[in-house]
Design a protein around this motif. Structure first.
Motif, PDB file in Angstrom:
ATOM      1  N   PRO A  19       0.788  -1.232   0.000  1.00 29.37           N
ATOM      2  CA  PRO A  19       0.000   0.000   0.000  1.00 29.37           C
ATOM      3  C   PRO A  19       0.826   1.291   0.000  1.00 29.37           C
ATOM      4  O   PRO A  19       0.402   2.296  -0.523  1.00 29.37           O
ATOM      5  N   SER A  20       2.018   1.276   0.592  1.00 31.78           N
ATOM      6  CA  SER A  20       2.848   2.483   0.585  1.00 31.78           C
ATOM      7  C   SER A  20       4.234   2.110   0.080  1.00 31.78           C
ATOM      8  O   SER A  20       4.973   1.379   0.720  1.00 31.78           O
ATOM      9  N   VAL A  21       4.560   2.613  -1.095  1.00 34.72           N
ATOM     10  CA  VAL A  21       5.818   2.269  -1.756  1.00 34.72           C
ATOM     11  C   VAL A  21       6.835   3.384  -1.535  1.00 34.72           C
ATOM     12  O   VAL A  21       6.526   4.561  -1.716  1.00 34.72           O
ATOM     13  N   ASP A  22       8.033   3.002  -1.132  1.00 35.54           N
ATOM     14  CA  ASP A  22       9.125   3.946  -0.939  1.00 35.54           C
ATOM     15  C   ASP A  22       9.555   4.483  -2.314  1.00 35.54           C
ATOM     16  O   ASP A  22       9.938   3.707  -3.191  1.00 35.54           O
ATOM     17  N   PRO A  23       9.511   5.802  -2.525  1.00 34.26           N
ATOM     18  CA  PRO A  23       9.895   6.363  -3.826  1.00 34.26           C
ATOM     19  C   PRO A  23      11.330   6.033  -4.217  1.00 34.26           C
ATOM     20  O   PRO A  23      11.649   5.928  -5.399  1.00 34.26           O
ATOM     21  N   GLU A  24      12.210   5.841  -3.243  1.00 30.22           N
ATOM     22  CA  GLU A  24      13.598   5.479  -3.541  1.00 30.22           C
ATOM     23  C   GLU A  24      13.663   4.084  -4.170  1.00 30.22           C
ATOM     24  O   GLU A  24      14.418   3.846  -5.103  1.00 30.22           O
ATOM     25  N   LEU A  25      12.835   3.159  -3.673  1.00 27.90           N
ATOM     26  CA  LEU A  25      12.798   1.819  -4.265  1.00 27.90           C
ATOM     27  C   LEU A  25      12.224   1.861  -5.669  1.00 27.90           C
ATOM     28  O   LEU A  25      12.681   1.135  -6.558  1.00 27.90           O
ATOM     29  N   THR A  26      11.236   2.715  -5.885  1.00 29.65           N
ATOM     30  CA  THR A  26      10.661   2.862  -7.225  1.00 29.65           C
ATOM     31  C   THR A  26      11.702   3.404  -8.193  1.00 29.65           C
ATOM     32  O   THR A  26      11.864   2.903  -9.300  1.00 29.65           O
ATOM     33  N   ARG A  27      12.442   4.439  -7.776  1.00 28.54           N
ATOM     34  CA  ARG A  27      13.491   5.018  -8.618  1.00 28.54           C
ATOM     35  C   ARG A  27      14.552   3.980  -8.959  1.00 28.54           C
ATOM     36  O   ARG A  27      14.937   3.809 -10.109  1.00 28.54           O
ATOM     37  N   PHE A  28      14.988   3.250  -7.940  1.00 21.79           N
ATOM     38  CA  PHE A  28      16.055   2.284  -8.165  1.00 21.79           C
ATOM     39  C   PHE A  28      15.583   1.128  -9.039  1.00 21.79           C
ATOM     40  O   PHE A  28      16.299   0.709  -9.952  1.00 21.79           O
ATOM     41  N   ALA A  29      14.380   0.622  -8.794  1.00 21.30           N
ATOM     42  CA  ALA A  29      13.844  -0.476  -9.620  1.00 21.30           C
ATOM     43  C   ALA A  29      13.735  -0.042 -11.075  1.00 21.30           C
ATOM     44  O   ALA A  29      14.057  -0.815 -11.987  1.00 21.30           O
ATOM     45  N   SER A  30      13.307   1.188 -11.303  1.00 22.08           N
ATOM     46  CA  SER A  30      13.191   1.709 -12.662  1.00 22.08           C
ATOM     47  C   SER A  30      14.564   1.812 -13.328  1.00 22.08           C
ATOM     48  O   SER A  30      14.738   1.440 -14.495  1.00 22.08           O
TER      49      SER A  30
END
Length: 122
Positions: A19-30
């Motif tokens: 439900p709450s995604v860390d934006p840093e993990l999103t950036r790194f995964a991308s």
């Protein structure tokens, strides 16, 4: 060059879930996805899903025993620890892989929808 990331225990392989995604993990995964699409060798191992990878790799195993899981992630480049406790920035990744850092930015998705108002009045 081979980059290996030993992630802390997360709900999924990238941590981009729930439900709450860390934006840093999103950036790194991308960024990792972009680099993999370009053919670079990058592997991620999640402590919850891939504990065997931590025990197979002496540097990861030693790090985990010395620092504990709260010090994860660790980043290995060609088998050597180059970072710990955080993920590399897009600038660092672009320097390591000799590409423009703009190539690592998350590309906006184009999902356009056309609605004909006259169809709604029927």
């Amino acid at each position: 060059m081979k980059l290996e990331i030993f992630d802390p225990a997360m709900c999924c392989s990238t941590g981009v879930c729930g439900p709450s995604v860390d934006p840093e993990l999103t950036r790194f995964a991308s960024a990792v996805f972009s680099l993999q699409k370009k053919g670079f060798q990058i592997e991620r191992y999640n402590l919850a899903n891939d504990p065997g990878k931590f025990t197979e790799n002496k540097k990861a195993s030693d790090f985990l025993h010395e620092k504990g899981p709260d010090a994860l992630p660790i980043v290995l480049m060609d088998g050597e620890v180059v970072m710990n406790s955080s993920y590399p920035s897009n600038t660092q990744l672009s320097e390591w892989f000799d590409i423009d850092k703009d190539e690592l930015k998350e590309q906006p998705k184009s999902n356009s929808v056309t609605i004909n108002i006259s169809d709604l009045k029927k």
